[in-house]
Design a protein around this motif. Structure first.
Motif, mmCIF file in Angstrom:
data_model
loop_
_atom_site.group_PDB
_atom_site.id
_atom_site.type_symbol
_atom_site.label_atom_id
_atom_site.label_comp_id
_atom_site.label_asym_id
_atom_site.label_seq_id
_atom_site.Cartn_x
_atom_site.Cartn_y
_atom_site.Cartn_z
ATOM 1 N N GLU B 1 34.414 29.320 34.923
ATOM 2 C CA GLU B 1 35.354 29.958 35.836
ATOM 3 C C GLU B 1 36.751 29.414 35.642
ATOM 4 N N GLU B 2 36.822 28.158 35.323
ATOM 5 C CA GLU B 2 38.130 27.523 35.142
ATOM 6 C C GLU B 2 38.886 28.256 34.028
ATOM 7 N N GLN B 3 38.169 28.446 32.909
ATOM 8 C CA GLN B 3 38.825 29.104 31.776
ATOM 9 C C GLN B 3 39.206 30.529 32.160
ATOM 10 N N VAL B 4 38.322 31.194 32.871
ATOM 11 C CA VAL B 4 38.601 32.587 33.229
ATOM 12 C C VAL B 4 39.863 32.658 34.070
ATOM 13 N N SER B 5 39.975 31.740 35.002
ATOM 14 C CA SER B 5 41.138 31.837 35.890
ATOM 15 C C SER B 5 42.406 31.504 35.107
ATOM 16 N N VAL B 6 42.326 30.571 34.148
ATOM 17 C CA VAL B 6 43.528 30.255 33.355
ATOM 18 C C VAL B 6 43.945 31.481 32.549
ATOM 19 N N ILE B 7 42.925 32.146 31.927
ATOM 20 C CA ILE B 7 43.234 33.344 31.119
ATOM 21 C C ILE B 7 43.853 34.423 32.013
ATOM 22 N N ARG B 8 43.241 34.618 33.177
ATOM 23 C CA ARG B 8 43.768 35.671 34.080
ATOM 24 C C ARG B 8 45.201 35.366 34.485
ATOM 25 N N ALA B 12 48.320 37.701 33.729
ATOM 26 C CA ALA B 12 49.128 38.189 34.860
ATOM 27 C C ALA B 12 50.600 37.873 34.607
ATOM 28 N N GLU B 13 50.838 36.700 34.046
ATOM 29 C CA GLU B 13 52.240 36.359 33.756
ATOM 30 C C GLU B 13 52.846 37.355 32.783
ATOM 31 N N LEU B 14 52.014 37.701 31.758
ATOM 32 C CA LEU B 14 52.523 38.660 30.761
ATOM 33 C C LEU B 14 52.826 39.999 31.422
ATOM 34 N N TYR B 15 51.860 40.461 32.240
ATOM 35 C CA TYR B 15 52.104 41.759 32.920
ATOM 36 C C TYR B 15 53.355 41.668 33.773
ATOM 37 N N GLU B 16 53.501 40.533 34.446
ATOM 38 C CA GLU B 16 54.642 40.392 35.363
ATOM 39 C C GLU B 16 55.933 40.435 34.566
ATOM 40 N N SER B 17 55.914 39.793 33.401
ATOM 41 C CA SER B 17 57.144 39.758 32.584
ATOM 42 C C SER B 17 57.480 41.165 32.107
ATOM 43 N N ALA B 24 49.342 43.191 37.074
ATOM 44 C CA ALA B 24 49.367 41.725 37.222
ATOM 45 C C ALA B 24 48.578 41.339 38.474
ATOM 46 N N ALA B 25 48.767 42.114 39.530
ATOM 47 C CA ALA B 25 48.063 41.798 40.783
ATOM 48 C C ALA B 25 46.562 41.952 40.598
ATOM 49 N N GLN B 26 46.175 43.030 39.914
ATOM 50 C CA GLN B 26 44.720 43.228 39.702
ATOM 51 C C GLN B 26 44.150 42.098 38.880
ATOM 52 N N MET B 27 44.941 41.652 37.920
ATOM 53 C CA MET B 27 44.454 40.579 37.062
ATOM 54 C C MET B 27 44.201 39.315 37.894
ATOM 55 N N LEU B 28 45.141 39.032 38.758
ATOM 56 C CA LEU B 28 44.992 37.803 39.575
ATOM 57 C C LEU B 28 43.892 37.983 40.619
ATOM 58 N N VAL B 50 49.251 35.305 48.501
ATOM 59 C CA VAL B 50 50.625 35.748 48.761
ATOM 60 C C VAL B 50 51.235 36.323 47.478
ATOM 61 N N HIS B 51 50.938 35.661 46.363
ATOM 62 C CA HIS B 51 51.510 36.115 45.086
ATOM 63 C C HIS B 51 51.004 37.532 44.782
ATOM 64 N N ILE B 52 49.695 37.759 44.964
ATOM 65 C CA ILE B 52 49.104 39.087 44.687
ATOM 66 C C ILE B 52 49.727 40.132 45.610
ATOM 67 N N ALA B 53 49.878 39.761 46.885
ATOM 68 C CA ALA B 53 50.448 40.714 47.850
ATOM 69 C C ALA B 53 51.868 41.086 47.436
ATOM 70 N N ARG B 54 52.622 40.084 46.996
ATOM 71 C CA ARG B 54 54.019 40.352 46.609
ATOM 72 C C ARG B 54 54.067 41.271 45.404
ATOM 73 N N LEU B 55 53.099 41.080 44.483
ATOM 74 C CA LEU B 55 53.098 41.947 43.294
ATOM 75 C C LEU B 55 52.805 43.388 43.710
#
Lengths: 220, 302, 28
Positions: B1-8, B12-17, B24-28, B50-55
């Protein structure tokens, strides 16, 4: 009161100005004063000595116009339009506002028909828009529009410059108000005395009853 | 799970950029915050929600944003993280705004606008953001359903000195003074609104239309003792039947006092104040005016 | 003083306009 406070500075400004100007500039000052959206009183300006010199000159019509704005109505203007300068839209609007104030001096309930006639307005919507936007929202009158009875019920109207002949009527109203206030105070005084007297009488009566109760107890 | 969350998070950062906010929100949102395997602290969970909601809010997606803000609401009360708390508040206000709960949104925006700190954590609060919040508070209040509660919030805003510097102030002043707003003013106000604030309602009115019609109707009730449906329709710029319907609903919802005479096709407005109270008020006004004159005489030494 | 006169004029018009005796009594 609010209106007076707002226009006091304006009056002061125009009076000071009028005292220093020559005839041609005075005419434009009069046009400016009678167009100003917050000014509804002109007798102070009218009484500046400089202005009365305009009479008998080519600018006398300006002086007459100022006097009209101090005491007159839209009907007065129309019946003398030939010997008065043409009014700017602002001046026309102002004179109609002043006309409403004059009508409100004598009646608290102003019929639409009378208003439409006096203000040269052809339909109810236009009349009501004028009363709402130019009169009620500018604060010079407060009241209610009644479409069923087709009338405007005035609750408050700012004072216009009183004409000399109105003063005696004002004095008479003040005197009768003072008289009725005096009689009110007098009747209140009477009521107070009466209440005191009644309370004294009550006390005395209660005391008598208590004494009698005591007596009866003793005799028993 | 740790790796999965890092990848996500990286994705998400890429989508956000690339400003693909919802992706990005769905990814997170795929990160399991309730996992039994990994122990995640509340601050981390709150920051993610909060980050997902803001996205989602970047795409005006109030529904999805609300899901995560609701999750965050369980965490925010115990959070000491001021920046996150502030972001939570801003999201909540915007969701209420998007959901057209204007009066509630206005109160939240107004609350945010009163933040005194200029430095929260490592985040600086600039004046423009606060002014924007205040302006949103005014806009939402004006759009809210006319009635006593709205009047109270209007009074608060109108008396707040900061509002007098806002571009929207002239409209606020007219609305507060319960004055009829004319079409040019309403059109100018509409320029400042967001898309959802001009959305069409089922009865073919926009949110703005309805707010303005109700406001003007309430203003008319202060000016008229009674008015015919026709004239009311002309005044509000809508057909007489619509005017009657809106008036009846406002009376029914107790947001305006009056009665409707369908035979005469007239609406009778009633004052908030009883007749006797009005009488007393007039006497008070008379005495006050007399006092003012006496003061004036004294001050002038006459 | 014109300003005062105008205020007094406005004030007097706020007095009740009804003239009936009974109304005056009630008003007092």
């Amino acid at each position: 009161m609010e209106i007076e406070r707002k226009q006091a500075e304006l009056i002061d400004h125009f009076v000071k100005h009028a005292a220093t100007l020559e005839a041609p500039q005075l005419a434009s000052l009069i046009a400016e004063a009678t167009s100003h959206p917050s000014l509804f009183a002109f007798s102070e300006i009218l009484s500046v000595p400089n202005l009365s010199k305009l009479q008998g000159t080519q600018y006398s019509t300006s002086f007459d116009l100022l006097r009209l704005f101090a005491y007159g109505t839209w009907s007065d203007y129309k019946s003398n339009a030939g010997c008065l300068p043409a009014l700017l839209p602002d001046q026309a609007r102002k004179l109609k506002q002043l006309t409403v104030l004059t009508l409100a001096e004598t009646d608290k309930v102003l019929p639409y028909d009378q208003l439409m006639q006096e203000l040269d307005v052809s339909n109810v919507r236009e009349l009501e828009d004028f009363l709402i936007n130019e009169c009620m929202y500018s604060g010079i009158v407060r009241g209610k529009l009644d479409q069923l009875r087709r009338c405007f019920e005035v609750q408050f109207a700012a004072g216009r410059d009183p004409r000399p002949e109105q003063l005696s009527n004002m004095i008479q109203t003040l005197t009768s108000w003072l008289g009725s206030s005096d009689s009110l105070l007098h009747s209140i005084q009477e009521k107070i005395k009466w209440a005191d007297m009644m309370s004294e009488a009550n006390k005395k009566h209660r005391k008598e009853v208590e004494d009698r109760v005591e007596d009866v107890k003793k005799s028993i | 799970e740790e790796q999965v969350s890092v990848i996500r998070e990286k994705l998400a950062e890429l989508y956000e950029s690339e400003q693909q906010w919802s992706k990005a929100a769905q990814m997170l949102s795929g990160i399991d915050l309730e996992s039994g395997i990994r122990m995640l602290d509340d601050a981390y969970k709150l920051s993610k929600c909060v980050h997902i909601a803001r996205l989602y809010l970047e795409d005006d997606d109030a529904v999805n944003a609300e899901v995560f803000i609701n999750k965050a609401s369980f965490l925010v009360s115990t959070s000491q993280h001021e920046v996150l708390n502030l972001q939570y508040k801003v999201c909540y206000a915007r969701i209420l705004d998007l959901k057209r709960k204007f009066l509630e949104a206005a109160l939240r925006y107004y609350d945010i606008s009163q933040i005194e700190k200029r430095q929260i954590g490592d985040e600086e609060i600039d004046e423009d953001a606060l002014e924007q919040a205040l302006s949103s508070a005014v806009t939402c209040t004006i759009l809210a359903a006319a009635g006593p509660q709205r009047s109270r919030v209007l009074a608060t805003l109108y008396k707040d000195e900061r509002c007098s510097k806002l571009k929207i102030y002239p409209i606020l002043q007219k609305v507060y003074l319960e004055r009829i707003l004319r079409k040019p003013e309403i059109d100018a106000f509409a320029q400042e609104l967001k898309a959802h604030q001009k959305a069409l309602l089922p009865d073919n009115f926009t949110v703005l239309d309805r707010a303005m019609i109700e406001h003007n109707l309430l203003s008319a009730s202060k000016l008229y003792t009674n008015i015919s449906f026709d004239e009311l329709g002309t005044l509000l710029g809508i057909p007489p039947e619509k005017a009657e319907k809106i008036a009846s609903r406002m009376i029914y919802e107790d947001r305006m006092r009056g009665s409707i005479d369908q035979v005469e096709a007239v609406i009778h407005f009633e004052d908030d104040m009883e007749e006797l109270q009005q009488w007393d008020q007039q006497i008070v006004g008379l005495c006050q005016a007399l006092n003012d004159i006496l003061d004036c005489i004294t001050s002038k030494g006459i | 003083d014109n300003s005062l006169l105008r205020q007094v004029s406005s004030l007097l018009r706020r007095l009740p306009a009804m003239e009936s005796e009974k109304f005056q009594d009630e008003f007092l």
